[in-house]
Structure formats: structure tokens, C-alpha cells
Design a protein around this motif. Structure first.
Motif, PDB file in Angstrom:
ATOM      1  N   ALA A   4      -0.841  10.720  -3.001  1.00  0.00           N
ATOM      2  CA  ALA A   4      -0.349  12.052  -2.587  1.00  0.00           C
ATOM      3  C   ALA A   4       0.148  12.830  -3.800  1.00  0.00           C
ATOM      4  N   TYR A   5       0.798  12.125  -4.709  1.00  0.00           N
ATOM      5  CA  TYR A   5       1.312  12.770  -5.930  1.00  0.00           C
ATOM      6  C   TYR A   5       0.155  13.300  -6.787  1.00  0.00           C
ATOM      7  N   ALA A   6      -0.882  12.434  -6.921  1.00  0.00           N
ATOM      8  CA  ALA A   6      -2.035  12.840  -7.717  1.00  0.00           C
ATOM      9  C   ALA A   6      -2.741  14.039  -7.093  1.00  0.00           C
ATOM     10  N   VAL A   7      -2.857  14.009  -5.769  1.00  0.00           N
ATOM     11  CA  VAL A   7      -3.493  15.136  -5.070  1.00  0.00           C
ATOM     12  C   VAL A   7      -2.692  16.422  -5.286  1.00  0.00           C
ATOM     13  N   ASN A   8      -1.364  16.292  -5.232  1.00  0.00           N
ATOM     14  CA  ASN A   8      -0.506  17.468  -5.455  1.00  0.00           C
ATOM     15  C   ASN A   8      -0.703  18.045  -6.857  1.00  0.00           C
ATOM     16  N   ILE A   9      -0.789  17.110  -7.841  1.00  0.00           N
ATOM     17  CA  ILE A   9      -0.980  17.567  -9.229  1.00  0.00           C
ATOM     18  C   ILE A   9      -2.308  18.301  -9.356  1.00  0.00           C
ATOM     19  N   ALA A  10      -3.324  17.637  -8.727  1.00  0.00           N
ATOM     20  CA  ALA A  10      -4.654  18.252  -8.826  1.00  0.00           C
ATOM     21  C   ALA A  10      -4.690  19.623  -8.167  1.00  0.00           C
ATOM     22  N   ASP A  11      -3.934  19.730  -7.062  1.00  0.00           N
ATOM     23  CA  ASP A  11      -3.927  21.023  -6.357  1.00  0.00           C
ATOM     24  C   ASP A  11      -2.920  21.994  -6.945  1.00  0.00           C
ATOM     25  N   LYS A  12      -2.197  21.519  -8.004  1.00  0.00           N
ATOM     26  CA  LYS A  12      -1.163  22.344  -8.667  1.00  0.00           C
ATOM     27  C   LYS A  12      -0.099  22.771  -7.665  1.00  0.00           C
ATOM     28  N   ARG A  13       0.261  21.858  -6.751  1.00  0.00           N
ATOM     29  CA  ARG A  13       1.321  22.170  -5.795  1.00  0.00           C
ATOM     30  C   ARG A  13       2.615  21.525  -6.283  1.00  0.00           C
ATOM     31  N   GLU A  14       3.698  22.009  -5.676  1.00  0.00           N
ATOM     32  CA  GLU A  14       5.002  21.428  -5.997  1.00  0.00           C
ATOM     33  C   GLU A  14       5.000  19.952  -5.555  1.00  0.00           C
ATOM     34  N   PRO A  15       5.368  19.001  -6.403  1.00  0.00           N
ATOM     35  CA  PRO A  15       5.432  17.603  -5.966  1.00  0.00           C
ATOM     36  C   PRO A  15       6.520  17.386  -4.901  1.00  0.00           C
ATOM     37  N   GLU A  16       6.265  16.435  -4.054  1.00  0.00           N
ATOM     38  CA  GLU A  16       7.273  16.135  -3.023  1.00  0.00           C
ATOM     39  C   GLU A  16       8.468  15.466  -3.666  1.00  0.00           C
ATOM     40  N   THR A  17       9.490  15.385  -2.903  1.00  0.00           N
ATOM     41  CA  THR A  17      10.750  14.828  -3.441  1.00  0.00           C
ATOM     42  C   THR A  17      10.603  13.391  -3.896  1.00  0.00           C
ATOM     43  N   ALA A  22       0.805  -1.226   0.000  1.00  0.00           N
ATOM     44  CA  ALA A  22       0.000   0.000   0.000  1.00  0.00           C
ATOM     45  C   ALA A  22       0.834   1.269   0.000  1.00  0.00           C
ATOM     46  N   LYS A  23       2.092   1.150   0.436  1.00  0.00           N
ATOM     47  CA  LYS A  23       2.923   2.347   0.590  1.00  0.00           C
ATOM     48  C   LYS A  23       3.103   3.133  -0.733  1.00  0.00           C
ATOM     49  N   PRO A  24       3.489   2.494  -1.876  1.00  0.00           N
ATOM     50  CA  PRO A  24       3.615   3.259  -3.140  1.00  0.00           C
ATOM     51  C   PRO A  24       2.279   3.816  -3.630  1.00  0.00           C
ATOM     52  N   LEU A  25       1.175   3.071  -3.276  1.00  0.00           N
ATOM     53  CA  LEU A  25      -0.137   3.599  -3.662  1.00  0.00           C
ATOM     54  C   LEU A  25      -0.426   4.896  -2.913  1.00  0.00           C
TER      55      LEU A  25
END
Lengths: 457, 246
Positions: free
Chosen positions: B193-206, B185-188
Motif C-alpha cells: 500500500a505504501y509503494a502504491v501510494n508513492i507511485a501514485d504520489k499520494r499522501e502516505p497513510e499514517t 503477510a500483514k506488513p507486506l
């Protein structure tokens, strides 16, 4: 060193004595090896170690001296008896009586110049230690013969060992038990008995009770071979008169005087017996006598010779009550005459030697305190055992050998032991004495009972 | 961000499956151990009774009851054997190991019976008694009483040990399964989180680089999200490291 019958190698006049193995020596090792293997599982690791250790001892001794329990200086007899536990009085008194006579013999030059010594082990009146002790005596100590064993459950377990070693002719002399197994096939040939049997004792008690009109006889007995032997004797005696046991109760071997016998008393009381015959040790029988009186089972209570009469009376006296209260119903059968009867030559001799030597049990065997009696029926029996044993050893001549033992015993014919009854042995007669005596307590001591009717009335 | 719901059923299913396995295995184990040990004790008792009966013939014919008693005293030292008694062909009790006396239930029983019979003797306990005839019964019968309480205790101990072992397997299995599910589940969670960041147009985490560099389905999804985001006219998502995106 002189070696008997050429069975070893004399070192005199030879530079380097070559050990020679006799047929008997080889046979002994074979038997000992077989015994070690067959008994290892039975007696446990400790016993097996002992056996294996014994093999080494036997080999070394044989090679060096040809030692078979008799050297130029001594004849070693092996004894396993109860010197600890609730029956320690029996082993202690039997030993004391025997040693009083052996000390006397030794002080007067021994037998053909050899002193008689006893190699002692304590079995606590328990079969397994007795078996281990016997193997040590036969294989490690290599005693000349076995002498003065105490108890039926112990002796019945040792008899198969004697049969196993039958080619070695290791005999058991005068065990302190009147049971049948050492008097009958298949083991009767390996033991010689002096005392009357339990069958004779119980038959005598039953006959006297029945003659006095006491027909309902109950039995209180030790739940083992000794108790069963006495039980069978009572049953057979009653059967001859067309009677049956009125009831029976048992107790476990090792019972102490402080334990309760109320259950047993109640079981017998429910059958309303006219008399009870006890086949037990002194601690248990004294406890039964105490509880019987306390619970109103006031009928004659008979005990066999094995009970150790003085030890039993001592326990009842220690209750602090008037000793008459608990002892008035007691009647004990004995296989030796009363030690109070100084008209008997052997009794006079016994009393004199007991007083002179007052033998004590070796300290290493004393685990619990025990106050010996100046005289007792048990020590008198030990004394007579020793007296006859000495006579048999004398008859072996200057070169005692196990091969001649049986012949020496059978040569005892009409021998006067000094108690009035003469002793004879033969191939079909492996018990020396037949007489049973009866005693009751009067004024705190045992006196001979001649008038049953008068006592029971 | 944690994946809370996706594997709930999986975890429950695993737990349920292990539970059913443990229950079934325990039940089978209890039945097997109980049946086999009981049968073994019964067989041992019958063998002992037969041994005593075989060995008693000569002794009985010689009327040597002391030796007979000595023999049964040795047999009764065997664990689980509580009493032995020998009756004559007439029902007389020739030797026994009872203290302080022969119980009424025994006295009232059929002395020639050799079938297994359960007895409850007040003050002594519950017993399974087996018998064996001596000389086909014409010389008497040997009866051996097996202490059912002691046997039951031994069986309970044996079963308890096996059930404890199975339960240990259950706990270890469930914990291992949860750990493995969490590992999956960890990579999911990272993808979410990555998808949420994209949707929110935020900087992706490292971790975005690691995510986009994966060669599994999670990596494919991350790259797909990235591609969709890049296609979007108001895309503001930054470029991933060129060497890692595929």
C-alpha cells in the motif's frame, strides 16, 4: 455374662474385664483379613467394604461377649435364599416350613433355653449376592451355622468360602439343592445334606422311563451349575443302561413364565424324544410345559424336586385353560413324601404347625408379591430340615459350640424323623435321606405315582 | 490492501502437508490399534482357555461337572468372551454356555482343534474361537469363543478416538499456520500500500512511519522505496518523521 468354654471374658466378679483373645479368635481375624484381601477384587468394592466392616464388628463383639452365633438366649442360624425374582417361591416356602417348626420349638422353651432365630438375606437365586450375604453372615452377623440355602449356582460359589473358613467350622446345613459339589470332595466336608441328590432323582426318573419303554430321553436344563448337575445325572443314568441323551436344550437362569420356550421345544422336538427331563426352576419349567403342549410335543415331562411343584402348577393354572391340558404330562420327583399323606406322623405335625403359625417372610425381604401355599413340598422339606437341625442342636448340649457340631451330627444314627425313612450321618455319610418320591397331577393337585406303566399308557 | 496470491501456495502446501501427515498417522494408527488389540483379545482368549483347561483337570477327573459349569459361567462374564464349551477326549460336550442349544456349526467342528478358527454362527454372530487342551488333550479340550463383532466395535471405538484426536490436531495446525502466514503477510500488505501510494504520489497513510521504522526486510524495502522516490526528479513524496526514518 456367661461365656462358653472360656472363649471370652466373664465380667462377673471382676472390676475391669481384660479382653483375652483365644487362638480361634486370632485365627478368625487372620482368616478374615486374608479373605478381605483375596475377595475384594472378586466381589467388588461393595463386597470388600462389607468384609472390612465385618472385621470391625467381629473384633468388637468378640472382645465384649465372645459371641459366636449362640448366646445364653438364642442360637442364630444364617440363611441366604431367593426371596425375590422368578424363584422367590422357593426361598419363601423353605423359610415358612422351617419357621413353622422353629416357632414351635421356641414356644416350648427353645433348645436348652435358647431360642432359634434365622438371620435372613435375599440373594434372588444369584451367585454373587449369595457370596456377599454369606460373608456378612459369617463376618458381621457371626452366625452359629448356615442353614437352608437355596440353589446350586449359589451354593457352589459359597463352598470355597466355607473351605476358606474351615478352621472356624462354619458348616452349611441342609441346602435346598441336590447337586454333587457339597456331597463330594473337596467341599463335601463343609456341608450336611438331608435331601436325596439330583443324581438319585434323575436316576430314578430315567430308570422308570426306561422300564416303561421310554428310551429316547431328552433334557431341558438351566444353563448353569444346577442344570449341569441334573444333566450329568441323566447322562450317567442313561449311560448305565447303554443309552444316550436323545437331545438337549437350555435356558438362562432368571427366565420368567412370560418368556417363550418355543426354540427349546423345537430343538427337542426335532429329536423326537419319548420323554423330557427338566432341570430348572418353576417359572422356566412351567413355560416349557406350556409351549411343549402348544407346539405338540406331547410326551411325559419330568421335573426335579427343586422345581417347586405347587408354584409350577399355579402358573399353569393361571393360564386360564383347563389345568389338565398342561399338567397331564407332568411327573415330578420329590425328596419328601406327599404333604397330603396324613398317615405319616411328620406330615400330620407339619400340617398342624403350618396351620398354627402360618409363618410369613419378613416384610423387608418382600420386594414382589407372593401368595404362599398352605402346604407344599418345599415347605415340608424346610420343616424337616428344621426338625433335624433342632435335634442336632439339642445334641450339642447346654453349651453349644461349633467344635462339637460335627460330632453332634455324626451322633444322628437311625433317627426317626417321622416320615418312615430313618436318618443317619457319619464321616462318609453326609446325606440323611435317600428316598425319591414321584408325583403327578390329578384334579389340580399332586398325588403320589406308584404305577408308572399305568400312567404312561 | 491484502496479500492474496503470494501465500496461496504456502497455505495449500501447509494444508497438503498436514493432510498427508494425518492420513499417514491415521493409517498407521488404524493398523497398529487393529493389529495389537486383535492380538491382545486373541491372547486373552487363549489365556482364558488355558486357565480353564488347567483348572479343569481335577474337576474333570472327579467328574464334577456342576463345578466345571460354575467355573466357565464365571469366565464367560468377561467382556468379549461370548461362549465357552468343554469337550471330552471323545468329543462329548461336557459343559457349555450355549442357549438354547449347541449350534450346528459347533457340533460339526473338530472337537480337538486348538488352533484359532473364525466362525460365523447364524443368530449369534461372528466369533474367533481358540482352544486349549486339557492334560495334553487326553482329558478333553476347552474352547473359548470371542465375539468378533464386539471386539471390532471396541477396536473401531479406539481407532475413532485416535483419528478424532489427529483431526483436531490437523484443524488446529492448519488454522494456526494460516494465522501465522497472515501475520507475516500483514506488513507486506502495508508495504504494498505504501509503494502504491508513492507511485501514485499520494499522501502516505499514517502507518508509513511504523513501516519506515521497522528493523526488518519490510522496513528496508520501505526505506528503499522512499529513497527511490526521493531520487526521482518529480518526487512529491513528503518527508517522513526525522526521528523514525533511518
Amino acid at each position: 455374662m456367661n461365656v462358653r468354654n472360656g472363649k471370652g471374658q466373664s465380667g462377673e466378679g471382676s472390676g475391669s474385664p481384660a479382653p483375652s483373645l483365644t487362638r480361634r479368635a486370632m485365627l478368625r481375624r487372620g482368616l478374615a483379613g486374608l479373605l478381605a484381601v483375596s475377595c475384594a477384587g472378586w466381589v467388588g468394592r461393595r463386597g470388600a467394604d462389607s468384609v472390612l466392616g465385618g472385621l470391625n464388628m467381629v473384633s468388637a463383639q468378640e472382645l465384649e461377649t465372645g459371641f459366636e452365633g449362640a448366646t445364653d438366649d438364642e442360637i442364630v442360624l444364617g440363611m441366604s435364599a431367593a426371596f425375590s425374582g422368578p424363584s422367590r417361591g422357593l426361598g419363601s416356602e423353605l423359610y415358612r416350613g422351617a419357621m413353622a417348626y422353629f416357632n414351635h420349638v421356641n414356644d416350648n422353651g427353645g433348645v436348652a433355653g435358647r431360642k432359634i432365630t434365622l438371620k435372613l438375606y435375599d440373594d434372588g437365586y444369584q451367585p454373587d449376592p449369595c457370596v456377599r450375604n454369606t460373608m456378612r453372615l459369617m463376618l458381621e452377623d457371626n452366625v452359629f451355622l448356615l442353614f437352608g440355602y437355596v440353589g446350586t449356582p449359589t451354593v457352589t460359589r459359597v463352598l470355597p468360602l466355607l473351605k476358606k473358613f474351615q478352621d472356624e467350622q462354619v458348616y452349611l446345613f441342609f441346602p435346598f439343592t441336590g447337586a454333587q459339589p457339597q456331597r463330594e470332595p473337596p467341599y463335601g466336608d463343609f456341608a450336611f445334606n438331608l435331601r436325596a441328590s439330583y443324581r438319585q432323582e434323575t436316576a430314578g426318573l430315567v430308570n422308570n422311563f426306561l422300564a416303561a419303554g421310554k428310551r429316547k430321553i431328552g433334557v431341558f436344563y438351566q444353563a448353569d451349575a444346577y442344570g449341569r448337575s441334573g444333566w450329568a445325572g441323566v447322562r450317567a443314568a442313561l449311560d448305565r443302561h447303554g443309552e444316550r441323551l436323545a437331545g438337549e436344550a437350555t435356558y438362562r437362569r432368571g427366565q420368567r413364565f412370560t418368556g417363550s420356550m418355543r426354540e427349546q421345544v423345537e430343538i427337542l422336538k426335532s429329536n423326537a424324544p419319548d420323554a423330557v427331563i427338566c432341570i430348572g426352576s418353576y417359572a422356566a419349567c412351567a413355560a416349557f410345559a406350556r409351549d411343549a403342549v402348544d407346539r405338540d410335543l406331547r410326551v411325559p415331562i419330568a421335573n426335579l424336586s427343586f422345581v417347586g411343584s405347587e408354584n409350577m402348577l399355579q402358573l399353569l393354572s393361571d393360564l386360564g385353560e383347563d389345568v389338565e391340558t398342561y399338567s397331564r404330562y407332568l411327573v415330578n420327583s420329590q425328596v419328601v413324601p406327599s404333604y397330603e399323606d396324613t398317615s405319616i406322623p411328620a406330615v400330620r405335625e407339619y400340617r398342624e404347625l403350618m396351620e398354627r403359625y402360618d409363618p410369613a417372610v419378613p416384610e423387608e425381604l418382600v420386594k414382589e408379591s407372593y401368595s404362599p401355599f398352605p402346604q407344599s413340598f418345599v415347605s415340608l422339606e424346610g420343616f424337616l430340615d428344621a426338625k433335624l437341625m433342632t435335634e442336632i442342636l439339642r445334641r450339642l448340649g447346654a453349651s453349644p459350640d461349633r467344635d462339637g457340631l460335627e460330632e453332634a451330627v455324626f451322633s444322628v444314627d437311625n433317627y426317626d424323623l417321622g416320615i418312615g425313612e430313618r436318618v443317619s450321618f457319619g464321616p462318609d455319610r453326609r446325606q440323611g435321606l435317600q428316598t425319591v418320591y414321584y408325583t403327578v397331577v390329578q384334579e389340580g393337585r399332586y398325588v403320589t405315582l406308584d404305577d408308572w406303566q399305568g400312567w404312561l399308557s | 490492501m491484502k496479500i492474496q496470491k503470494l501465500f496461496q501456495r504456502t497455505r495449500f502446501g501447509i494444508f497438503l502437508l498436514f493432510g498427508v501427515i494425518v492420513l499417514c498417522t491415521s493409517a498407521l494408527c488404524i493398523y497398529t490399534v487393529d493389529t495389537q488389540l486383535t492380538a491382545e483379545y486373541e491372547t486373552n482368549s487363549q489365556n482364558i482357555a488355558k486357565s480353564v483347561a488347567d483348572a479343569s483337570v481335577d474337576i474333570l477327573l472327579n467328574r464334577n461337572l456342576a463345578t466345571l459349569q460354575s467355573m466357565i459361567d464365571q469366565f464367560v462374564e468377561i467382556q468379549g468372551i461370548r461362549y465357552i464349551y468343554i469337550t471330552s477326549e471323545n468329543g462329548e460336550y461336557l459343559a457349555h454356555t450355549f442357549v438354547p442349544g449347541i449350534p450346528e456349526q459347533i457340533l460339526a467342528s473338530d472337537h480337538a482343534n486348538t488352533e484359532p478358527v473364525e466362525r460365523s454362527i447364524p443368530g449369534l454372530g461372528d466369533f474367533l474361537e481358540v482352544g486349549s487342551p486339557i492334560l495334553a488333550g487326553v482329558a478333553g479340550t476347552v474352547h473359548v469363543g470371542m465375539d468378533q463383532d464386539e471386539v471390532a466395535l471396541k477396536i473401531q471405538r479406539a481407532i475413532g478416538q485416535q483419528v478424532i484426536l489427529i483431526c483436531i490436531f490437523l484443524v488446529v495446525g492448519v488454522l494456526a499456520s494460516i494465522w501465522l502466514v497472515n501475520l507475516a503477510a500483514k506488513p507486506l500488505a502495508e508495504l504494498l500500500a505504501y509503494a502504491v501510494n508513492i507511485a501514485d504520489k499520494r499522501e502516505p497513510e499514517t502507518t508509513a512511519d511504523d513501516l519506515l521504522g521497522r528493523d526488518d526486510e519490510v522496513g528496508d524495502l520501505a526505506r528503499l522505496f522512499r529513497h527511490i522516490s526521493d531520487q526521482s526528479p518529480d518526487s512529491g513524496a513528503p518527508e517522513a518523521s526525522p526521528g523514525k526514518a533511518r
